[in-house]
Design an enzyme around this catalytic site. Structure first.
Site, short mmCIF file in Angstrom:
data_model
loop_
_atom_site.label_atom_id
_atom_site.label_comp_id
_atom_site.label_asym_id
_atom_site.label_seq_id
_atom_site.Cartn_x
_atom_site.Cartn_y
_atom_site.Cartn_z
N HIS A 165 12.52 -3.04 1.94
CA HIS A 165 12.06 -1.72 2.36
C HIS A 165 12.98 -0.66 1.79
O HIS A 165 14.20 -0.83 1.78
CB HIS A 165 12.02 -1.60 3.89
N GLU B 25 12.05 -9.86 1.67
CA GLU B 25 11.33 -8.66 2.11
C GLU B 25 12.19 -7.43 1.82
O GLU B 25 13.39 -7.43 2.10
CB GLU B 25 11.07 -8.78 3.61
N ARG C 76 7.45 0.89 13.55
CA ARG C 76 7.98 0.32 12.28
C ARG C 76 9.12 -0.65 12.53
O ARG C 76 9.61 -1.29 11.62
CB ARG C 76 8.51 1.44 11.38
N TYR D 105 11.48 8.40 1.21
CA TYR D 105 11.35 7.35 0.20
C TYR D 105 12.01 7.68 -1.14
O TYR D 105 12.01 6.85 -2.04
CB TYR D 105 9.87 7.01 0.00
N ASN E 241 7.62 -5.77 -0.94
CA ASN E 241 7.65 -4.67 0.01
C ASN E 241 6.23 -4.59 0.57
O ASN E 241 5.34 -4.02 -0.08
CB ASN E 241 8.06 -3.35 -0.66
N ARG F 106 13.57 4.08 12.39
CA ARG F 106 12.40 4.95 12.34
C ARG F 106 11.54 4.79 13.60
O ARG F 106 12.03 4.37 14.63
CB ARG F 106 11.62 4.67 11.04
N ARG G 93 5.41 10.98 -2.37
CA ARG G 93 5.15 10.60 -0.97
C ARG G 93 6.42 10.75 -0.14
O ARG G 93 7.40 10.03 -0.37
CB ARG G 93 4.71 9.12 -0.94
N PRO H 96 0.79 -1.23 0.00
CA PRO H 96 0.00 0.00 0.00
C PRO H 96 0.82 1.28 0.00
O PRO H 96 1.87 1.36 0.65
CB PRO H 96 -0.82 -0.10 1.30
N ASN H 97 0.32 2.24 -0.74
CA ASN H 97 0.87 3.60 -0.85
C ASN H 97 2.18 3.69 -1.63
O ASN H 97 2.69 4.79 -1.85
CB ASN H 97 1.05 4.24 0.55
N ALA I 66 3.10 -0.78 4.86
CA ALA I 66 2.57 -0.72 6.24
C ALA I 66 2.13 -2.09 6.75
O ALA I 66 2.13 -2.34 7.97
CB ALA I 66 1.42 0.27 6.30
C1 DQA Z 1 8.25 0.87 3.83
C2 DQA Z 1 8.35 1.10 5.34
C3 DQA Z 1 6.99 0.95 6.01
O1 DQA Z 1 7.09 1.18 7.40
C4 DQA Z 1 6.01 1.95 5.43
O2 DQA Z 1 4.72 1.77 5.97
C5 DQA Z 1 5.96 1.93 3.94
C6 DQA Z 1 7.21 1.78 3.19
C7 DQA Z 1 9.59 1.14 3.11
O3 DQA Z 1 9.71 0.70 1.97
O4 DQA Z 1 10.48 1.76 3.66
O5 DQA Z 1 4.93 2.16 3.34
O6 DQA Z 1 7.91 -0.48 3.60
#
Ligand code: DQA
Length: 153
Positions: free
Chosen positions: A98, A96, A109, A22, A72, A105, A17, A9-10, A75
């Site tokens: 990120h 995984e 997280r 990021y 990835n 952070r 963003r 998501p996002n 959240a």
């Molecule tokens: C993320 C880190 C997560 O905590 C966050 O919610 C994201 C992006 C990252 O790629 O750093 O949406 O996965």
């Protein structure tokens, strides 16, 4: 060898963003780099992005035939037992990813529910995290193929 890449998501908002965290690359930019490296490594790649937990569960349930998954979970990293369970269920080596270093952070997280069922995690290298993950996937696949079969007698 087929690799499934899932953006959670996002991540479709990358570029605008929170760019200080990021980066300024869009998801499209990142996907182009992933595809270019996949070509060099002779890997076939399929990429999805979803904002929905159930959709991500469905994608992983339907991942038969893939040699590795790069995800990835965004959240959902910190909340989703459903995504953790489906990764454990399909038994496809999963990496995984990120963009940010989640351990530097906010407290919430710093815990990944997903990590214990993955081969490993790459966190904190921005868009490069995905490319490192792709190299890790190629490494895992080759290591598995080269491993000599156990003698049965
Ligand atoms: C993320 C880190 C997560 O905590 C966050 O919610 C994201 C992006 C990252 O790629 O750093 O949406 O996965």
């Amino acid at each position: 060898m087929k690799i499934l890449v899932i953006h959670g998501p996002n991540l479709n908002l990358l570029g605008t963003r929170e760019p200080k965290i990021y980066g300024i690359q869009t998801l499209d930019d990142i996907n182009k780099s992933i595809k270019a490296l996949a070509k060099k490594l002779s890997l076939e790649i399929t990429i999805y992005q979803s904002n929905h937990e159930g959709k991500i569960v469905d994608l992983i349930q339907n991942s038969k035939g893939y040699s590795a998954i790069i995800i990835n979970p965004a959240a959902y990293t910190h909340t989703s037992i459903a995504i953790r369970d489906v990764i454990a269920a399909v038994k496809i080596p999963t990496i995984e990813v990120h963009l940010s270093n989640i351990y530097s952070r906010e407290d919430f997280r710093q815990k990944s529910i997903i990590s214990p069922v993955t081969v490993g995690q790459i966190s904190g290298f921005g868009a490069e995290s995905y490319l490192l993950a792709l190299r890790a996937a190629a490494y895992i696949i080759n290591a598995t193929r080269r491993r000599p079969k156990k003698k049965t007698s």
